[in-house]
Design an enzyme around this catalytic site. Structure first.
Site, PDB file in Angstrom:
ATOM      1  N   THR A 142      15.526  28.646 -23.379  1.00  0.00           N
ATOM      2  CA  THR A 142      15.178  27.233 -23.255  1.00  0.00           C
ATOM      3  C   THR A 142      13.696  27.136 -22.907  1.00  0.00           C
ATOM      4  O   THR A 142      13.284  27.501 -21.800  1.00  0.00           O
ATOM      5  CB  THR A 142      16.012  26.550 -22.159  1.00  0.00           C
ATOM      6  OG1 THR A 142      17.388  26.618 -22.519  1.00  0.00           O
ATOM      7  CG2 THR A 142      15.610  25.076 -22.022  1.00  0.00           C
ATOM      8  N   LYS A 217      17.428  20.572 -26.723  1.00  0.00           N
ATOM      9  CA  LYS A 217      17.943  21.235 -25.524  1.00  0.00           C
ATOM     10  C   LYS A 217      17.391  20.603 -24.250  1.00  0.00           C
ATOM     11  O   LYS A 217      18.111  20.430 -23.254  1.00  0.00           O
ATOM     12  CB  LYS A 217      17.591  22.726 -25.562  1.00  0.00           C
ATOM     13  CG  LYS A 217      18.017  23.505 -24.320  1.00  0.00           C
ATOM     14  CD  LYS A 217      19.525  23.442 -24.114  1.00  0.00           C
ATOM     15  CE  LYS A 217      19.934  24.008 -22.752  1.00  0.00           C
ATOM     16  NZ  LYS A 217      19.655  25.437 -22.606  1.00  0.00           N
ATOM     17  N   LYS A 285      13.346  23.534 -13.800  1.00  0.00           N
ATOM     18  CA  LYS A 285      12.365  23.863 -14.843  1.00  0.00           C
ATOM     19  C   LYS A 285      12.591  23.012 -16.089  1.00  0.00           C
ATOM     20  O   LYS A 285      11.641  22.490 -16.691  1.00  0.00           O
ATOM     21  CB  LYS A 285      12.463  25.356 -15.179  1.00  0.00           C
ATOM     22  CG  LYS A 285      11.573  25.832 -16.322  1.00  0.00           C
ATOM     23  CD  LYS A 285      12.319  25.941 -17.652  1.00  0.00           C
ATOM     24  CE  LYS A 285      13.406  26.981 -17.603  1.00  0.00           C
ATOM     25  NZ  LYS A 285      14.107  27.127 -18.917  1.00  0.00           N
TER      26      LYS A 285
END
Length: 337
Positions: A142, A217, A285
């Site tokens: 990701t 995502k 994050k």
């Protein structure tokens, strides 16, 4: 045909489970419309050696499923001891990403963050040094779109093909081969690795140009992080007013807002236990990257911004490596202040 979604089913090589694949890219629709459903769904069984970089919470079960399916898998991880179990089960090991990529036809990478993904692909002894014409590199990490495009450019300069394929799902779906792949990039590579994706996941989406998979995502994880923060508030409020939070979990699970995440994590959250399936530091994050994505198109996302601050508080409390559901502890701390 613009805007049409074409889907087909793709069976697992060693399972009776059916997989769905979706293609949403107007320029590709005429090509796909010429394929029969049966041909498109079965794809072509992958032949060759498979590399896998990053053997941790997600990478380990993903690589294990490929080994169980009978594929010739070569692995690498910064800490070699993380590879020992897979080596004992038949995986080969190479000491650098470059050597994995050199020895394999297609290499997958599952790294923790954009910096790690870029370093493993393009840094010293990075995968690109072992790539060349005919090889493929599939990044399932990701990351933000800029990082994905940077890796793509480096891979393509070697003559190899690139596919970004971040996954929706955490540890248990990875173990069960129930991940969702959000792919973009080289469509020929997408078709080439379809059978591998179907072993590791329950569905796959092709989204067009590199960057679209990363964006999808980040949007998904932005929603997830905000949902968990709101759910945490609900559990604490229920308890504060004298309700049983376990009953709240049951009520939510039977209503219109039901989500597997609530039923799976709710009971453990009530007991203040947070077994790590998706580390809190990774959720924060992803929220940070989603905020950057929103900023790039001047889209306000105030709820996600507020959730991000809560996860930052949880990190400051030493909860980075706990499951992201431990964000509830940040709210508890606020109540005590």
């Amino acid at each position: 045909m613009a805007g049409t979604t074409i889907c087909h089913r793709a069976p697992l090589s060693l399972s009776l489970l059916r997989r769905r694949s979706f293609v949403r890219h107007p320029s590709l629709l005429p090509v796909y419309s010429q394929l029969s459903t049966d041909t498109a769904s079965k794809g072509k069984e992958f032949e060759g050696r498979v590399g896998f970089l990053g053997i941790r919470i997600m990478g380990c079960p993903m690589a294990l499923n490929l080994i169980k399916a009978g594929y010739d898998v070569t692995i690498w991880n910064r800490t070699k001891s993380k590879c020992d179990n897979l080596i004992n089960l038949g995986a080969k090991y190479e000491p650098t990403p470059a050597q994995v990529a050199s020895s394999c036809d297609v290499t997958f990478a599952m790294l923790a963050d954009p910096a790690s993904a870029a370093a493993v692909a393009t840094g010293e002894n990075g995968a690109v040094q072992g790539l060349g014409s005919g090889k493929g590199y599939v990044d399932v990490s990701t990351v933000d779109g800029a990082t994905s495009k940077l890796i793509c450019e480096s891979v393509q300069k070697t003559g190899a093909s690139f596919l970004e394929a971040p996954v929706s799902g955490s540890k248990k779906p990875a173990e069960d081969g129930q991940l969702i792949f959000l792919t973009a990039g080289d469509v020929a590579l997408y078709e080439r690795v379809a059978s591998l994706l179907d072993i590791m996941g329950k569905s796959r989406f092709y989204l067009g140009d590199v960057g679209n998979g990363a964006a999808m995502k980040l949007v998904v994880n932005m929603i997830m992080g905000s949902m968990m923060a709101s759910f945490s508030e609900g559990l604490l409020l229920a308890e504060k007013v004298g309700l049983d939070p376990n009953v709240l979990v049951e009520v939510v699970s039977q209503g219109a807002i039901s989500a597997p995440m609530y039923s799976l994590k709710g009971p453990a959250m009530v007991k203040a236990t947070y077994p790590t399936a998706f580390p809190l530091k990774h959720q924060q994050k992803d929220l940070r990257l989603a905020l950057g994505l929103a900023e790039s198109v001047s889209q306000p996302i105030p709820i996600a911004a507020a959730a991000n601050e809560l996860y930052k508080v949880a990190k400051s409390q030493g909860l980075s490596d706990q499951d992201f559901s431990a964000v509830i502890e940040a709210l508890k701390a606020k109540l005590q202040n």
